[in-house]
Design a protein around this motif. Structure first.
Motif, mmCIF file in Angstrom:
data_model
loop_
_atom_site.group_PDB
_atom_site.id
_atom_site.type_symbol
_atom_site.label_atom_id
_atom_site.label_comp_id
_atom_site.label_asym_id
_atom_site.label_seq_id
_atom_site.Cartn_x
_atom_site.Cartn_y
_atom_site.Cartn_z
ATOM 1 N N THR A 119 -14.756 31.776 82.260
ATOM 2 C CA THR A 119 -14.785 33.201 81.890
ATOM 3 C C THR A 119 -13.843 34.045 82.758
ATOM 4 O OG1 THR A 119 -17.026 33.033 80.972
ATOM 5 C CG2 THR A 119 -16.255 35.238 81.586
ATOM 6 N N PRO A 120 -13.915 33.970 84.087
ATOM 7 C CA PRO A 120 -12.962 34.764 84.898
ATOM 8 C C PRO A 120 -11.502 34.376 84.659
ATOM 9 C CG PRO A 120 -14.769 33.956 86.252
ATOM 10 C CD PRO A 120 -14.863 33.245 84.941
ATOM 11 N N LEU A 121 -11.255 33.065 84.478
ATOM 12 C CA LEU A 121 -9.881 32.604 84.270
ATOM 13 C C LEU A 121 -9.305 33.162 82.973
ATOM 14 C CD1 LEU A 121 -7.511 30.818 85.127
ATOM 15 C CD2 LEU A 121 -8.613 28.906 83.923
ATOM 16 N N ILE A 122 -10.096 33.097 81.895
ATOM 17 C CA ILE A 122 -9.636 33.598 80.595
ATOM 18 C C ILE A 122 -9.415 35.108 80.650
ATOM 19 C CG2 ILE A 122 -10.332 33.970 78.183
ATOM 20 C CD1 ILE A 122 -11.833 31.253 78.398
ATOM 21 N N VAL A 123 -10.342 35.822 81.280
ATOM 22 C CA VAL A 123 -10.209 37.283 81.387
ATOM 23 C C VAL A 123 -8.972 37.641 82.206
ATOM 24 C CG1 VAL A 123 -11.284 39.397 82.266
ATOM 25 C CG2 VAL A 123 -12.683 37.686 81.093
ATOM 26 N N LEU A 124 -8.724 36.907 83.277
ATOM 27 C CA LEU A 124 -7.542 37.153 84.104
ATOM 28 C C LEU A 124 -6.257 36.950 83.295
ATOM 29 C CD1 LEU A 124 -6.241 37.659 86.896
ATOM 30 C CD2 LEU A 124 -6.415 35.188 87.311
ATOM 31 N N LEU A 125 -6.194 35.879 82.519
ATOM 32 C CA LEU A 125 -4.989 35.556 81.750
ATOM 33 C C LEU A 125 -4.750 36.526 80.599
ATOM 34 C CD1 LEU A 125 -5.289 31.645 81.572
ATOM 35 C CD2 LEU A 125 -3.667 32.984 82.929
ATOM 36 N N LEU A 126 -5.821 36.916 79.898
ATOM 37 C CA LEU A 126 -5.659 37.719 78.678
ATOM 38 C C LEU A 126 -5.856 39.217 78.888
ATOM 39 C CD1 LEU A 126 -7.436 35.458 75.989
ATOM 40 C CD2 LEU A 126 -5.009 35.572 76.581
ATOM 41 N N ALA A 127 -6.716 39.592 79.816
ATOM 42 C CA ALA A 127 -7.019 41.025 79.988
ATOM 43 C C ALA A 127 -6.389 41.621 81.239
ATOM 44 C CB ALA A 127 -8.535 41.239 80.023
ATOM 45 N N GLY A 128 -5.766 40.770 82.062
ATOM 46 C CA GLY A 128 -5.173 41.269 83.296
ATOM 47 C C GLY A 128 -4.065 42.277 83.080
ATOM 48 N N GLN A 129 -3.461 42.271 81.891
ATOM 49 C CA GLN A 129 -2.396 43.227 81.599
ATOM 50 C C GLN A 129 -2.925 44.641 81.401
ATOM 51 O OE1 GLN A 129 -0.805 42.966 77.493
ATOM 52 N NE2 GLN A 129 -2.204 41.227 77.279
ATOM 53 N N TRP A 130 -4.221 44.743 81.061
ATOM 54 C CA TRP A 130 -4.823 46.060 80.803
ATOM 55 C C TRP A 130 -5.518 46.635 82.033
ATOM 56 C CZ3 TRP A 130 -6.322 42.740 76.312
ATOM 57 C CH2 TRP A 130 -5.482 42.959 75.209
ATOM 58 N N LEU A 131 -6.249 45.761 82.757
ATOM 59 C CA LEU A 131 -6.994 46.218 83.923
ATOM 60 C C LEU A 131 -6.882 45.165 85.027
ATOM 61 C CD1 LEU A 131 -10.353 47.497 82.325
ATOM 62 C CD2 LEU A 131 -8.467 48.900 83.156
ATOM 63 N N PRO A 132 -6.937 45.569 86.290
ATOM 64 C CA PRO A 132 -6.940 44.571 87.374
ATOM 65 C C PRO A 132 -8.201 43.718 87.313
ATOM 66 C CG PRO A 132 -7.389 46.778 88.227
ATOM 67 C CD PRO A 132 -6.976 46.953 86.801
ATOM 68 N N VAL A 133 -8.038 42.410 87.423
ATOM 69 C CA VAL A 133 -9.156 41.466 87.311
ATOM 70 C C VAL A 133 -9.268 40.667 88.595
ATOM 71 C CG1 VAL A 133 -10.091 39.473 86.073
ATOM 72 C CG2 VAL A 133 -8.836 41.262 84.817
ATOM 73 N N SER A 134 -10.430 40.703 89.222
ATOM 74 C CA SER A 134 -10.692 39.883 90.401
ATOM 75 C C SER A 134 -11.494 38.661 89.952
ATOM 76 C CB SER A 134 -11.474 40.671 91.460
ATOM 77 O OG SER A 134 -11.819 39.817 92.536
ATOM 78 N N ALA A 135 -10.792 37.550 89.699
ATOM 79 C CA ALA A 135 -11.453 36.345 89.193
ATOM 80 C C ALA A 135 -12.484 35.812 90.185
ATOM 81 C CB ALA A 135 -10.409 35.279 88.878
ATOM 82 N N GLY A 136 -12.174 35.922 91.479
ATOM 83 C CA GLY A 136 -13.101 35.429 92.500
ATOM 84 C C GLY A 136 -14.414 36.191 92.507
ATOM 85 N N GLU A 137 -14.319 37.521 92.448
ATOM 86 C CA GLU A 137 -15.533 38.336 92.437
ATOM 87 C C GLU A 137 -16.326 38.118 91.155
ATOM 88 O OE1 GLU A 137 -14.581 42.393 93.124
ATOM 89 O OE2 GLU A 137 -13.738 42.037 95.132
ATOM 90 N N MET A 138 -15.613 37.948 90.035
ATOM 91 C CA MET A 138 -16.291 37.700 88.772
ATOM 92 C C MET A 138 -16.997 36.343 88.797
ATOM 93 S SD MET A 138 -14.758 38.177 84.913
ATOM 94 C CE MET A 138 -14.289 39.885 85.240
ATOM 95 N N PHE A 139 -16.349 35.357 89.407
ATOM 96 C CA PHE A 139 -16.958 34.036 89.579
ATOM 97 C C PHE A 139 -18.290 34.162 90.320
ATOM 98 C CE2 PHE A 139 -17.761 30.516 92.497
ATOM 99 C CZ PHE A 139 -17.772 29.416 91.645
ATOM 100 N N MET A 140 -18.289 34.891 91.421
ATOM 101 C CA MET A 140 -19.517 35.048 92.208
ATOM 102 C C MET A 140 -20.592 35.794 91.430
ATOM 103 S SD MET A 140 -19.116 33.358 94.878
ATOM 104 C CE MET A 140 -20.731 33.839 95.523
ATOM 105 N N SER A 141 -20.184 36.792 90.650
ATOM 106 C CA SER A 141 -21.153 37.537 89.843
ATOM 107 C C SER A 141 -21.842 36.622 88.837
ATOM 108 C CB SER A 141 -20.459 38.679 89.089
ATOM 109 O OG SER A 141 -20.025 39.674 89.971
ATOM 110 N N ILE A 142 -21.052 35.751 88.180
ATOM 111 C CA ILE A 142 -21.623 34.850 87.169
ATOM 112 C C ILE A 142 -22.558 33.834 87.826
ATOM 113 C CG2 ILE A 142 -21.088 33.116 85.404
ATOM 114 C CD1 ILE A 142 -18.447 34.578 84.926
ATOM 115 N N VAL A 143 -22.180 33.348 89.003
ATOM 116 C CA VAL A 143 -23.063 32.432 89.725
ATOM 117 C C VAL A 143 -24.391 33.115 90.041
ATOM 118 C CG1 VAL A 143 -23.395 31.188 91.913
ATOM 119 C CG2 VAL A 143 -21.213 31.028 90.701
ATOM 120 N N GLN A 144 -24.317 34.377 90.470
ATOM 121 C CA GLN A 144 -25.522 35.097 90.866
ATOM 122 C C GLN A 144 -26.418 35.458 89.688
ATOM 123 O OE1 GLN A 144 -23.950 38.428 93.035
ATOM 124 N NE2 GLN A 144 -23.274 37.182 94.763
#
Length: 321
Positions: free
Chosen positions: A143-168
């Motif tokens: 999920t973070p990887l796909i969002v980073l690749l496809l949505a990163g052009q619109w908004l800044p994406v922190s894949a690491g923080e998103m990874f931790m959020s999904i784990v939590q």
């Protein structure tokens, strides 16, 4: 307990209508519901714990025994939904936050509602459950990887923080749910009947919070978002089915993959969007949560009517012969 079971059944049966009703109230009186936004991740954690209590380690063994249908379904899910969202966002010229939010919900794993829809449509339930379970476990990475690749052009994406959020909010509650089922089977079994009520209530609160926080945005962007979400969900259901048909899977597996691809864990999408982007970015997920609980049962009814007609024709041919 019997009364709680009846209430749980009622909420599950009329979930879409109830959410539409409370969403209208939240839209009319946003001040009464906006405070719930601070608890979205907690509410999602409760939903995912409930999901974990319905999962078994044996759900994952199907992948080892018959990997092809599950692998094809997962590939379709993590390709079709994000890429379709990306294309729709471009075609509709959605604002950056809404575009990123649409891609985000497309990159989420499947939800438990799809398992119910597959069961009701006489689809392959083990394949559906395996896809939900495996896609949930893959979500922290994909999920973070796909969002980073496809949505990163619109908004800044922190894949690491998103990874931790999904784990939590996903992995830990699910593991705790699986452990509770293993260690306290009696207690979990007693609570199974009311778990849908807890999950439905939590999702309902998440949706109302997002609606309340976006009351003004709904006036200006509502039509575009609704149209985008309906198209997104429709393409997911249709392309999931066609992909399974194209590779030669039988009808039961086509239905399972269709539902798994088209029905997302929109609660996760709303939580991640609110935490990492903005309340506006959570709007596609909130609308998706309502809509796929309308389109899913509608597709089930269509398949069941089609199946009855085919059975009736086959019986007529047999009797004539």
């Amino acid at each position: 307990m019997k009364q709680l079971e009846q209430i749980s059944h009622f909420f599950s049966k009329y979930f879409a209508l109830i959410v539409i009703f409370v969403s209208i109230i939240a839209f009319a009186a946003p001040g009464a519901f906006g405070w719930i936004g601070a608890y979205i991740t907690v509410l999602l954690g409760i939903v995912m714990f409930g999901m974990g209590t319905t999962m078994k380690l044996s759900d994952f063994t199907l992948v080892a025994k018959k990997p092809a249908p599950v692998f094809i379904g997962l590939l379709a899910q993590f390709l079709i939904m994000p890429l379709t969202a990306f294309a729709i966002a471009y075609l509709f010229h959605l604002p950056p936050e809404l575009a990123a939010g649409l891609v985000l919900v497309g990159a989420c794993p499947g939800g438990t509602a799809s398992n119910v829809m597959v069961y009701l449509s006489r689809g392959d339930v083990p394949v559906s459950v395996a896809m939900t379970s495996v896609s949930t476990m893959l979500a922290p990475v994909l999920t973070p990887l796909i969002v980073l690749l496809l949505a990163g052009q619109w908004l800044p994406v922190s894949a690491g923080e998103m990874f931790m959020s999904i784990v939590q909010v996903i992995i830990i509650p699910v593991i705790l749910g699986i452990a509770a089922r293993k260690l306290l089977p009696g207690a979990v079994e007693k609570g199974t009947a009311v778990l849908p009520l807890v999950s439905v209530t939590a999702i309902m609160l998440i949706v109302t919070a997002v609606v309340a926080l976006n009351a003004e945005n709904l006036i200006t962007s509502g039509a575009a978002v609704f149209s985008a979400v309906i198209l997104h969900n429709g393409f997911g259901l249709a392309l999931g089915y066609l992909t399974a048909k194209w590779v030669g899977l039988d009808e039961t597996k086509r239905r399972a993959i269709s539902m798994e691809v088209g029905m997302q864990n929109s609660g996760l999408g709303a939580a991640l969007a609110a935490a990492h982007f903005s309340p506006l970015a959570a709007l596609p997920s909130a609308i998706f949560s309502v809509w796929h609980n309308i389109s899913g049962p509608a597709l089930v009814s269509f398949w069941n009517r089609t199946g009855r007609k085919e059975a009736s024709r086959n019986n007529s041919v047999t009797e004539a012969g």
